[in-house]
Design an enzyme around this catalytic site. Structure first.
Site: not given
Ligand SMILES: *[C@@H]1O[C@H](CO)[C@@H](O)[C@H](O)[C@H]1NC(C)=O
Ligand SMILES: *[C@@H]1O[C@H](CO)[C@@H](O)[C@H](O)[C@H]1NC(C)=O
Ligand SMILES: *[C@@H]1O[C@H](CO)[C@@H](O)[C@H](O)[C@H]1NC(C)=O
Length: 495
Positions: A60, A63, A405, A408
């Site tokens: 993130c 973050c 992702c 994915c």
């Protein structure tokens, strides 16, 4: 649930998507911030009267930008008397997800203040840079309300950037004072509280009151409001209601961000006007918008004015382009979106009236329909979802993915092979949809993480695919669940 999360995350102002994706990199542990996990969390927390815990995910971005500030704050606070401990938990780690659930972590980063060995939990609502974190936490670890003894105390304490609540009392005891202190304890992570024996110290409002009265100072609208009902619930309601600006300003000034967060967390319809606030002619737009906000006050809508510069994440989320600015976006409390691009000052009120009257159609974000769609795995966008998946009369395996992702990407290769396997089979379609660029309004699809795979049989049976991720597993599943006979009239021309 999915709706709440996406609304919460909507503007991605300060938080990342909460999704089940893998950590792409690990953050090395540093010196002052304690690293905790499921094995030692409870034990560590129980030993602290006051500890701050950050729930983060390694992928993130918000973050990552917090990390050095948090570390710096931890190092400064380790020298505070008594020392204040800052800790972190990797909430993306499978084994720590129980903890994240327990603490109602819905986005990253989430910071919690734990008092009394973990018995009291409060949301951290302070700034995100080191000095701000330090100031906020010093206050949080001290008394819930600060006594104001002089005009100088008051002007230092109240300032003009935040909401501050001051109780004026003839004496610091009695039922009213107790109620006020209970309120301060309850809401201390959201607001600053003070108390005084003398209203003359205070910068605004009637100075001859001897109390008891609660005065809320705010950096917007009428600048202060008084309240005299000392029922804790009534007080809380008063504070919540008085602390929302008529129009919340969203720009790059961090002192506005607590109000922006309040705005996003409110259960009301969210009306947002995004414009270049340093652009020409923006004043008339702004004043009309304020008028409209005034007109709809107390009728279930909150209003926000966003500066173009600070709103990039929001634009990405809504699929809005700068060429559409000034733009009004409404997120209704049932999760629908409405949009009016290139809005002019005089169009604001009529458009909002149409919206209130139910005359505006919801807006669905979609990527453009691909001109060529000739890869084995077909591209579906929001605007083609109905035709390609629901009306094609085919057995469709649809992957919802996000470009960033990692899981994915692995699955994409497998799906490619599966699609090649079915290339000659006109009854089977393997498809993918970029869920970050397309709204998925369909109730059959519940996409909370990436990748999410659904199968719709030709006859319309929709199942979430949660089987193995090998080519064989997937083909096996399709063979077991596909409908052999396709109703004749629903078969459309081949793509
Ligand atoms: C908690 O456990 C983790 C994993 O074993 C470890 O990295 C961390 O240092 C421990 N933290 C404390 C405070 O003991
Ligand atoms: C906003 O308007 C100002 C003044 O016209 C201009 O200089 C600036 O580039 C604009 N900002 C954006 C992001 O378009
Ligand atoms: C739909 O699919 C599920 C899962 O494969 C299956 O259990 C169920 O029987 C199917 N329903 C119909 C009506 O075919």
């Amino acid at each position: 649930m999915a709706k709440t999360v996406s609304v919460w995350v909507a503007l991605a102002v300060i938080a990342c998507y909460l999704t089940a994706i893998s950590a792409e990199e690990t953050v090395e542990s540093k010196e002052f911030v304690l690293t905790l996990d499921h094995s030692n969390f409870t034990d560590t927390v129980s030993k602290h009267d006051f500890i701050v815990v950050e729930f983060y995910a390694p992928w993130c971005g918000h973050c990552k930008s917090l990390a050095p500030e948090y570390e710096k704050a931890a190092s400064i606070l380790s020298k505070h008397d008594p020392p204040i401990t800052l800790a972190k938990v990797d909430a993306n780690e499978e084994a720590n997800k129980g903890l994240a659930n327990e603490y109602e972590v819905r986005g990253f980063p989430t910071l919690k203040i734990l008092r009394n060995g973990g018995k009291n939990v409060q949301e951290y609502k302070g700034p995100r840079e080191a000095d701000g974190i330090v100031e906020y936490l010093k206050k949080q670890s001290g008394p819930a309300s600060t006594e104001i003894k002089s005009a100088e105390d008051a002007s230092n304490f109240i300032g003009d950037k935040k909401i501050v609540i001051v109780g004026v009392f003839p004496k610091f005891s009695g039922e009213e004072f107790e109620s006020y202190m209970a309120l301060a304890e309850k809401l201390r992570s959201d607001y600053e509280f003070g108390h005084t024996l003398d209203a003359k110290h205070l910068p605004r409002g009637e100075s001859s009151v001897t109390g008891p009265v609660v005065r809320l100072f705010k950096p917007f609208d009428e600048l202060f409001v008084d309240f005299k009902d000392f029922n804790v619930e009534a007080l809380e309601k008063f504070v919540e209601e008085s602390s929302i600006p008529l129009v919340t300003l969203f720009n790059s000034d961090p002192s506005n961000h607590p109000f922006v967060i309040k705005f996003y967390n409110s259960p009301q319809d969210k009306v947002m006007l995004f414009a270049n606030l340093s652009g020409e002619g923006v004043e008339s737009l702004q004043s009309k918008y304020r008028e409209v906000a005034e007109q709809y006050k107390g009728q279930g809508s909150s209003f926000l004015l966003g500066d173009l510069e600070a709103s990039q994440a929001a634009f990405q989320y809504f699929g809005v382009k700068e060429s559409q600015v000034p733009v009004i976006i409404i997120l209704s409390n049932d999760g629908k979106k409405f949009l009016k691009a290139n809005v002019e000052a005089d169009q604001i009120a009529p458009w909002l009236k149409d919206y209130k009257d139910g005359k505006v159609a919801p807006y669905v974000k979609s990527e453009p329909i691909p001109v060529e769609n000739n890869q084995p795995v077909k591209v579906v966008v929001a605007d083609t979802l109905e035709d390609m998946v629901f009306k094609s009369g085919k057995n469709v395996l649809l992957e919802f993915y996000a470009p960033w992702c990692g899981h994915c990407k692995n699955l994409a290769q497998i799906l490619d092979e599966v699609a090649v396997h079915y290339e000659k089979d006109a009854d089977v379609l393997i498809a993918k949809l970029d869920a970050t660029e397309n709204d998925i309004e369909h109730p059959s699809f519940d996409v909370k993480g990436y990748p999410t795979v659904y199968f719709r049989s030709a006859a319309g049976n929709i199942t979430a695919y949660d089987g193995g991720r090998s080519k064989e597993d997937i083909i096996d599943f399709i063979e077991k669940n596909r409908d052999k006979t396709v109703p004749q009239e629903s078969v459309k021309d081949e793509l």
